[in-house]
Each structure stands twice: as structure tokens, then as C-alpha cells.
Enzyme design. Sequence first.
Site, short mmCIF file in Angstrom:
data_model
loop_
_atom_site.label_atom_id
_atom_site.label_comp_id
_atom_site.label_asym_id
_atom_site.label_seq_id
_atom_site.Cartn_x
_atom_site.Cartn_y
_atom_site.Cartn_z
N LYS A 223 -1.08 -0.41 -15.47
CA LYS A 223 -0.87 0.18 -14.15
C LYS A 223 -0.63 1.69 -14.24
O LYS A 223 -1.01 2.44 -13.34
CB LYS A 223 0.31 -0.50 -13.45
CG LYS A 223 0.13 -2.01 -13.26
CD LYS A 223 -1.15 -2.38 -12.54
CE LYS A 223 -1.49 -3.85 -12.67
NZ LYS A 223 -2.87 -4.19 -12.37
N GLU B 166 8.15 3.20 -9.19
CA GLU B 166 7.35 3.65 -8.07
C GLU B 166 8.28 3.74 -6.86
O GLU B 166 9.10 2.84 -6.66
CB GLU B 166 6.29 2.58 -7.77
CG GLU B 166 4.90 3.09 -7.53
CD GLU B 166 3.93 1.93 -7.39
OE1 GLU B 166 3.01 1.85 -8.22
OE2 GLU B 166 4.11 1.11 -6.48
N HIS C 194 5.04 -11.19 -1.74
CA HIS C 194 4.06 -10.37 -2.46
C HIS C 194 2.73 -11.07 -2.69
O HIS C 194 1.88 -10.56 -3.42
CB HIS C 194 4.61 -9.86 -3.80
CG HIS C 194 5.93 -9.17 -3.67
ND1 HIS C 194 6.08 -8.00 -2.99
CD2 HIS C 194 7.15 -9.51 -4.12
CE1 HIS C 194 7.36 -7.63 -3.03
NE2 HIS C 194 8.04 -8.54 -3.70
N ARG D 167 -12.21 -7.27 -10.78
CA ARG D 167 -12.81 -8.60 -10.65
C ARG D 167 -13.14 -8.83 -9.18
O ARG D 167 -12.81 -8.03 -8.32
CB ARG D 167 -11.80 -9.66 -11.09
CG ARG D 167 -10.48 -9.50 -10.33
CD ARG D 167 -9.52 -10.64 -10.56
NE ARG D 167 -8.18 -10.31 -10.12
CZ ARG D 167 -7.74 -10.37 -8.88
NH1 ARG D 167 -8.57 -10.72 -7.91
NH2 ARG D 167 -6.50 -10.06 -8.57
#
Lengths: 504, 171
Positions: free
Chosen positions: A114, A201, A236, A293
Site C-alpha cells: 500500500k 493515513e 469495511h 484484478r
Amino acid sequence: MKILVANRGEIAVRVMRACRDMGLACVAVYSDADRTSPHVRYADEAYPLGGDEPMASYLRIDKLIDIARRSGADAVHPGYGFVAENPAFAAACRDAGLTFIGPEADVIALMGSKTAARSAASRAGVPVVPGTDTPLDASISDGELGAVADRVGYPLLVKAVAGGGGKGMRTAPTSHDLPSAVRAARSEAGSSFGDSTIYFERRLERPRHIEIQLLGDEDGTIVPFVERECSIQRRHQKVIEESPSPVVDAALRRTMATAAAAVAREVGYTSAGTIEFLLDSDGRFYFLEMNTRLQVEHPVTEMVTGVDLVQWQIRIARGERLTLPVDAMIEPSGHAIECRIYAEDPEAGFMPSPGHIRTLREPSGPGIRDDSGVAAGFTVPIFYDSMISKLVAWGCDRPQALARMLRALGEYEIGGIRTTIPFFRWVLAQDDFKAGRFDTTYLDRVLAARNGQPFVEAAPLTEEIAVIGAALHGFLRGPAAGGRSESGPATAWVRTGRLEGLRR
Amino acid sequence: MTFAVEVNGRIRTVAIERTPREGQFRVSVDGHVHLIEAARVGASGLSLIVPEKGRASHDVEVLEGPATGEMTVRVGHDSFRAVVNGRRAVRADAGEQGVSGEQRIVSPMPGRVLRVMAAEGDQIGAGQPLIVVEAMKMENEFRSPKSGRVKHIGVREGMAVEAGRLLAIVE
């Protein structure tokens, strides 16, 4: 050309349908529990993997490659989940002389980190959510972590570098919460991904999740598509997706599509992929991550553009060039919405509800597409993800798409297991949802506020019809059902019938 | 022929007789009489039409099991659990009856036992976790409905369980 589909259930069937549309042979693989799965019955050839648990079956790269060789397959489609984002699998296919239908192994590896993905987005000139660009491993002291966190700002998210799907992610509302959030995220990241490195973040307040699907070919042509709105999430996990977003206008759409294409170009992306963004209430967007993907929600893009993304994945993998009209791909034709049908009981806190499907009636009619992976007589296994189907509705505008979805959910009957269909009927009736007023925190907030009220409360008349139906079922089935005859002593035949009824 | 039908905790007495008209039935529910036109559709389907209610059409499906007399009845998109001529169904949620006496903790779903967090003979508090069952990549924790003593643990870690399997008894 023959394609091995290294997956199961609904996505395996979806990929095989594209193969059949193109006149290509398709090969299924299956675990012991999936012997009678629709994807096995649909395929031209089917090979056993043995085992049930994913680690013993669909995650076994060695077995998948061996079956690809034995079956004479030329190419492998990984679907999503399982080995789809494992660079070792893409590399193993390449080394075995098989075409991997997806991006290059090193691109999967790059975007799988990430923090590396955030750096790539920054290099492409695309804004990223404020946060750390270097991974934070276990060698960094608590004092240093606190200083880094202060620079990012609170509230912040502690996220796994190797993460995805909300795993290995914790919120720290204040500096006081940081140590426990770091501990929990590291522990979960270590057990889920075998890598406990984390990064920080800033947590945006009530953002929307907007993503851009794209295709890239070996010539470096990148085609971005009209956005998908994926803000309806439970813990989530996306549960409803739409295209286009109710809040993105043509100018913002073009800007986001251009930004997504820039990130893909920066990493030399080929095949289908998705750039995920967060959109704040002021209309500013930030790169979140890239999925290398096909995605579960790809059908909503297909419905509003008329493009078959899986067919294009196959065509790109065999060296064809993208010939799609670029400008038309960000012009949605109508509106599409998808509900992920899970084998879970919404009335029992979304508890898993695997088991035997006794009856199945799929919805159909105008604008309806059901990408299903189950059938009557199949036992939904306990070992895998609970998603059994993706129900998609298309309409000429959002109200018509929503109305058709609600109608299709009413038609959809799955007997024997519990599903999230009643929950979706409830969501689609909410005023905020109908008005497009929601963000990624919306669903968890309204669910918490409901306090376990049932999603469906049937009218008294309906309950009376159920009572009549139960009794009539017994009456029409005959005396074995146990009805008490009022016409005198039971005959021997009736008594025998009752005994059989008892023995059952 | 009469039936005792329990739906949503209420038992109604239903009497059914055929009328001279083919496919039409006189159905009395606790004394209220309805005329119903009924046609079977396959093994589990029933199409009901109520002539006196503006010929209202109801799509009904009845799935039997697991025990005799137990069935799931779907009317349109609403589902009901019904018991026909059965003993009064025992409610699974202890809240309805209070939590006194022996409590049996049963897995409502198939899965695999991930953790057993108490042993027979342990004293435990209300709400204390007992057993975790995993299914479909989700963990489901079963907690003690009352404070008391663990009388019985019916499973081991790693064991596969069917729906309805007894996990533990707390007394």
C-alpha cells in the site's frame, strides 16, 4: 484456446460464461466440498484439487499449475480472491509457459504494497490521502511512531502495508489510542498477511468511496471507465455498488478518470484493474489503493457501458490491442446497481448461514442480471466466502434501476438457507439511500441505530395466509401430515401414515 | 380435518374441508371462515387465491423439516417458521423466558470450532465467552447466557459441527 479458471462459485461461472461467449474451452478446479458446485457442472472439464480449506485447495499454486499442465490449458484466469493478487501465482504461470490473465507479477507485487502504491500515485501527480509513505516496521520505537502520527494528524487510521478488505486496520481517534491501535493492527496484519508492517493515513470524515475501473493493453493504451459508487459498506466490506455515482458530475468524472489512468500508466498496467479513491464532502478526491484484478462489482460498469470486461481481459492477455472508443467509456448509459447476496442471516447479526439450498427461484425480467454460483440441491460450504450471488439491475435512470432491484429482490427466493435479501429490501427503502445521501460510515451508523429490530415485519394478513398455507400443505399432502380427522376412528391406512410421519 | 398451527408464538386452530367446487376449500382459522382456492405447484409450492378478497393471489412455498411438523412457509417474500400439530416450539433466545435454570448453548449454523474458552466445572459470569465457531471466514462467539457453572462442553477445538449441535450447558 483453453482457459483454466483458478477459482470457484459465482466468479468461476462468470469467467466461464465469457469463455463460452468467445468459443473457448474452460477448465474448472474444485475442492471436495465443491464437487457438485455449479462452476464444476458448467465447465467443459473439471479437475479435483482435493481438500476443503482454502489452504488445502484453491490456494495451492502447485496443484493449480499441475492441473493447468495436465488439462492442456493455454491460459489461467484467477477471478478475484484466492490467488488473484498473489504475484507468486502470476510468476508460476509465466514460468510454466501459461498465460496469466491479469497484470504482470511485478506490478501485482508493487501495488500490493500500500505504501509503494501511494508513492506511485504521488509520482503520477495524483493526490493521496495524507499519511506516511514509508512502511513502519517493528523496529520503530513508540516515541518515533507518536511523532510520525502527530505529523499525519488525528483522527488517523493504522493500516497494514499488505492489507485489504478492512483487515489489519484500526482507528486511532486521538494520540491516546495510538499504542493499542498499532498493537491490534500489527497482530491482525501478521496473522492475516504474514507481514506486520503498518502505515498511517489520516481518517477523512465521512468520505465516499468512488473507484475507477480501467483496462490497459501491452501497447500502453489505458482506457478508464465511468466511476463506481461503493460507499454502502458494512464493516469495511462493500455490499451495494452503483454506476454512476449520484454525486459525481461530468467534470469530476473526467478528472478522476484522467487521474486513474495516470496512476495505471505510471506502473505500466495491463489487463483490468481498479483505482480506488476517497471523495470528501468538498469534492476533493484522494488515491486510496489499486486492485490489480477484476472486482466483484465489475458488472455495474458492464451494464452502463455495454463492455464485457472479462472478454477484454482475455483478449488483452492474448495480445490484442484495446479498440474501445475512449470518450464513450466515461459516458454512462443509464444507471446500474448491484447487491451482493450473502449466505448470512441479517436477523441474527449477519451470522453465516451455509447449508443445503432446497429451492431456488432466480429473478429475471427487464434490466435484471444475476451472476450466481449456487443452485437448488447444492450445499453452500462452510469453508469459503459467504457471497453466493451478485444481483444487478439496470435502468434508464437511478430511480428505475432501484425500482427494478427492489422488484428483483422480491422475486428472488432461496429456500433452505438465510440470505441478506431482506436486508437489501430494507436498505433500498431508506430515504437517505434513495436520495443518494450517504458515505462510507452510513450503513454501520443506521444499523447500530436500529438496535436489532427485524428487517422485515410482515402484515397480519400475510401471517394468516402463512397459517392457512401450512395447514393446506398438510391437508393436501394427506393424512400422514397429522391432521385430526373428524369423521370417526382412523382407518388402518391413516394410522400407518401417521406412524410413518412420526418416524420421519 | 383440523390442525393446530403455531406461527410467531401463537397457536391457531385451522379446520379444512373441501367444497363441492374442485380446488376450493372452506378454511376456518380460530372460527373465522375463508373460502380458498388452492393449487399445488411442484412438491413445495402452493398457489392460493382468495375469491372473496378481490381474488387476491398468494404465492406460497412450504419447506418441511427438520423435525416432524416443522416447516418454513414463505408467502411472497416473507418467511415464517410454522409448527403443525407439534409440541409448543422451544424458543432459542433465552430472553423470552428469562435465564434461570439450565441453559443449553446450541450452534445455529454448521461450522468449525475455533476455540473452547471454558472447561467443565468452571464458574463463569453472564456474557463470558464460551466457544468460538468459525464459518465462511467469520468468527462467531457464543457467550454464557447466565452466570453459573459449566456443566458440559460438547465439542473440542477443531471439530466440525452441524447446525443444532449442542456446544455447552451452563447450570
